[in-house]
Design a protein around this motif. Structure first.
Motif, mmCIF file in Angstrom:
data_model
loop_
_atom_site.group_PDB
_atom_site.id
_atom_site.type_symbol
_atom_site.label_atom_id
_atom_site.label_comp_id
_atom_site.label_asym_id
_atom_site.label_seq_id
_atom_site.Cartn_x
_atom_site.Cartn_y
_atom_site.Cartn_z
ATOM 1 N N PRO A 42 0.806 -1.238 0.000
ATOM 2 C CA PRO A 42 0.000 0.000 0.000
ATOM 3 C C PRO A 42 0.829 1.273 0.000
ATOM 4 O O PRO A 42 0.294 2.347 -0.259
ATOM 5 N N SER A 43 2.125 1.181 0.261
ATOM 6 C CA SER A 43 2.967 2.373 0.206
ATOM 7 C C SER A 43 3.349 2.753 -1.221
ATOM 8 O O SER A 43 3.914 3.826 -1.445
ATOM 9 N N SER A 44 3.039 1.897 -2.194
ATOM 10 C CA SER A 44 3.355 2.169 -3.594
ATOM 11 C C SER A 44 2.103 2.625 -4.335
ATOM 12 O O SER A 44 1.037 2.009 -4.197
ATOM 13 N N PRO A 45 2.192 3.681 -5.156
ATOM 14 C CA PRO A 45 1.020 4.101 -5.939
ATOM 15 C C PRO A 45 0.560 3.038 -6.928
ATOM 16 O O PRO A 45 -0.619 2.999 -7.287
ATOM 17 N N LEU A 46 1.485 2.166 -7.358
ATOM 18 C CA LEU A 46 1.103 1.112 -8.302
ATOM 19 C C LEU A 46 0.134 0.114 -7.680
ATOM 20 O O LEU A 46 -0.556 -0.606 -8.401
ATOM 21 N N TYR A 47 0.093 0.062 -6.360
ATOM 22 C CA TYR A 47 -0.867 -0.807 -5.675
ATOM 23 C C TYR A 47 -2.299 -0.373 -5.993
ATOM 24 O O TYR A 47 -3.220 -1.192 -6.009
ATOM 25 N N PHE A 48 -2.488 0.923 -6.254
ATOM 26 C CA PHE A 48 -3.809 1.479 -6.568
ATOM 27 C C PHE A 48 -3.878 1.918 -8.030
ATOM 28 O O PHE A 48 -4.632 2.828 -8.370
ATOM 29 N N LYS A 49 -3.080 1.280 -8.887
ATOM 30 C CA LYS A 49 -2.989 1.716 -10.279
ATOM 31 C C LYS A 49 -4.326 1.606 -11.001
ATOM 32 O O LYS A 49 -4.700 2.494 -11.775
ATOM 33 N N ASP A 50 -5.072 0.535 -10.772
ATOM 34 C CA ASP A 50 -6.360 0.367 -11.454
ATOM 35 C C ASP A 50 -7.337 1.479 -11.065
ATOM 36 O O ASP A 50 -8.026 2.046 -11.924
ATOM 37 N N PHE A 51 -7.390 1.786 -9.772
ATOM 38 C CA PHE A 51 -8.288 2.851 -9.313
ATOM 39 C C PHE A 51 -7.860 4.201 -9.871
ATOM 40 O O PHE A 51 -8.694 4.987 -10.354
ATOM 41 N N LEU A 52 -6.555 4.488 -9.833
ATOM 42 C CA LEU A 52 -6.061 5.763 -10.346
ATOM 43 C C LEU A 52 -6.285 5.884 -11.847
ATOM 44 O O LEU A 52 -6.639 6.963 -12.346
ATOM 45 N N ALA A 53 -6.088 4.780 -12.571
ATOM 46 C CA ALA A 53 -6.299 4.819 -14.018
ATOM 47 C C ALA A 53 -7.763 5.075 -14.355
ATOM 48 O O ALA A 53 -8.072 5.796 -15.317
ATOM 49 N N ARG A 54 -8.668 4.514 -13.563
ATOM 50 C CA ARG A 54 -10.094 4.741 -13.808
ATOM 51 C C ARG A 54 -10.466 6.196 -13.542
ATOM 52 O O ARG A 54 -11.185 6.820 -14.335
ATOM 53 N N ARG A 55 -9.957 6.761 -12.443
ATOM 54 C CA ARG A 55 -10.238 8.167 -12.150
ATOM 55 C C ARG A 55 -9.595 9.081 -13.189
ATOM 56 O O ARG A 55 -10.157 10.115 -13.552
ATOM 57 N N TRP A 56 -8.409 8.708 -13.660
ATOM 58 C CA TRP A 56 -7.719 9.500 -14.682
ATOM 59 C C TRP A 56 -8.517 9.513 -15.978
ATOM 60 O O TRP A 56 -8.636 10.545 -16.642
ATOM 61 N N ALA A 57 -9.074 8.355 -16.344
ATOM 62 C CA ALA A 57 -9.874 8.277 -17.567
ATOM 63 C C ALA A 57 -11.169 9.071 -17.436
ATOM 64 O O ALA A 57 -11.701 9.571 -18.433
ATOM 65 N N GLU A 58 -11.674 9.217 -16.203
ATOM 66 C CA GLU A 58 -12.892 9.993 -15.977
ATOM 67 C C GLU A 58 -12.641 11.496 -16.000
ATOM 68 O O GLU A 58 -13.593 12.271 -15.940
ATOM 69 N N GLY A 59 -11.378 11.904 -16.054
ATOM 70 C CA GLY A 59 -11.053 13.322 -16.140
ATOM 71 C C GLY A 59 -10.561 13.950 -14.855
ATOM 72 O O GLY A 59 -10.251 15.147 -14.830
ATOM 73 N N ASP A 60 -10.481 13.190 -13.773
ATOM 74 C CA ASP A 60 -10.001 13.722 -12.499
ATOM 75 C C ASP A 60 -8.482 13.576 -12.472
ATOM 76 O O ASP A 60 -7.955 12.496 -12.209
ATOM 77 N N LEU A 66 -6.562 13.214 -5.997
ATOM 78 C CA LEU A 66 -6.296 11.782 -6.120
ATOM 79 C C LEU A 66 -5.539 11.258 -4.902
ATOM 80 O O LEU A 66 -5.750 10.119 -4.471
ATOM 81 N N PHE A 67 -4.669 12.088 -4.346
ATOM 82 C CA PHE A 67 -3.921 11.679 -3.160
ATOM 83 C C PHE A 67 -4.856 11.417 -1.984
ATOM 84 O O PHE A 67 -4.722 10.415 -1.269
ATOM 85 N N HIS A 68 -5.835 12.309 -1.781
ATOM 86 C CA HIS A 68 -6.789 12.107 -0.688
ATOM 87 C C HIS A 68 -7.657 10.871 -0.932
ATOM 88 O O HIS A 68 -8.002 10.150 0.014
ATOM 89 N N ASP A 69 -7.991 10.611 -2.188
ATOM 90 C CA ASP A 69 -8.823 9.443 -2.491
ATOM 91 C C ASP A 69 -8.093 8.136 -2.179
ATOM 92 O O ASP A 69 -8.671 7.213 -1.593
ATOM 93 N N VAL A 70 -6.824 8.044 -2.586
ATOM 94 C CA VAL A 70 -6.095 6.800 -2.327
ATOM 95 C C VAL A 70 -5.712 6.678 -0.849
ATOM 96 O O VAL A 70 -5.601 5.563 -0.335
ATOM 97 N N ARG A 71 -5.516 7.805 -0.176
ATOM 98 C CA ARG A 71 -5.267 7.737 1.266
ATOM 99 C C ARG A 71 -6.479 7.173 1.992
ATOM 100 O O ARG A 71 -6.351 6.405 2.956
ATOM 101 N N TYR A 72 -7.663 7.538 1.535
ATOM 102 C CA TYR A 72 -8.894 7.010 2.126
ATOM 103 C C TYR A 72 -9.005 5.505 1.897
ATOM 104 O O TYR A 72 -9.609 4.789 2.704
#
Length: 255
Positions: A42-60, A66-72
């Motif tokens: 969980p200390s690596s952003p790649l652990y949340f890569k799927d979630f981040l990629a989905r939010r990135w594709a949505e325009g966020d 994004l940092f607050h979302d993955v921290r949550y």
């Protein structure tokens, strides 16, 4: 191949940078083993890569959001570590949206010489003149602006965009910002393209600064005042004198 040429395990290990026992194990097998990758944490952003990629594709694409979302969701790494991943995504998306003109031959620009002194106009002076409205220019500055416009086509584009952006900030219509960002991205001037890209990262804050009447001027002014006092008193006074100079008198508060 190295072993067939007559080299020992130790020589091969020294050449490829592994232990000689590992070399002996590899030679006994018919193929090299697959490299074992460490499990993502969980200390690596790649652990949340799927979630981040989905939010990135949505325009966020705002890093802090994004940092607050993955921290949550359990991210324990730092914001800078996340930004390193997002910066590669921004570079890929930015490269795909650039106009073809940026790959064309650069515009030939000659030196801009001050007609009053005969010296070349410095970049610092050119930058200040680029942001100054025409009605505030002195006669000598007006002559310099004319020389810069004639010598540098990029200066003409930058000054037009700078004056438009100044008007947008002093106005109350944030909708004009979209048109300005589009023109800045397609201006062909790299510095303006980078500036538009930076604004787009936190576009909501820029819109609020245009539409809302509040600003941080008072807070910034007090911070600047405090720093001025500290630098003037450095090495010669303590916290008591700083408090006396910074805080208002009690008598003034009572009255």
């Amino acid at each position: 191949m190295l072993h067939d040429s007559g080299k020992t395990f130790i020589d091969i290990a020294a050449q490829i940078g592994v232990d000689h026992r590992t070399v002996a194990k590899w030679i006994k097998t018919d193929f090299l083993p697959h490299r074992r990758r460490l499990a993502l944490k969980p200390s690596s952003p790649l652990y949340f890569k799927d979630f981040l990629a989905r939010r990135w594709a949505e325009g966020d694409r705002v890093g802090r959001r994004l940092f607050h979302d993955v921290r949550y969701r359990g991210y324990t790494g730092s914001f800078s570590n996340l930004e390193r991943l997002l910066s590669t995504w921004r570079a890929d998306s930015w490269a795909g949206t650039q106009p073809q003109q940026q790959f064309s031959k650069p515009i030939e620009e000659g030196p801009a010489v001050d007609p009053a002194t005969g010296w070349q106009i410095s970049p610092v002076v050119a930058a200040s003149l680029c942001m100054k409205p025409t009605r505030l220019l002195t006669p000598s500055e007006t002559a310099k602006v004319a020389v810069l416009k004639k010598a540098s086509p990029s200066f003409v584009v930058m000054r037009q965009l700078a004056m438009r952006f100044r008007g947008i900030l002093r106005g109350e219509d944030p909708n004009e910002l979209n048109c300005w960002l589009h023109d800045a991205r397609h201006s062909g001037v790299r510095s303006m393209q980078q500036f538009a890209r930076t604004l787009s990262r936190d576009i909501e804050a820029v819109r609020n600064a245009i539409a809302e009447p509040w600003n941080s001027g008072q807070a910034e002014g007090q911070i600047n005042r405090l720093k001025t006092f500290k630098r003037a008193m450095y090495g010669r006074a303590g916290i008591e004198l700083l408090r006396a100079r910074m805080l208002p008198f009690e008598s003034a508060i009572c009255t």
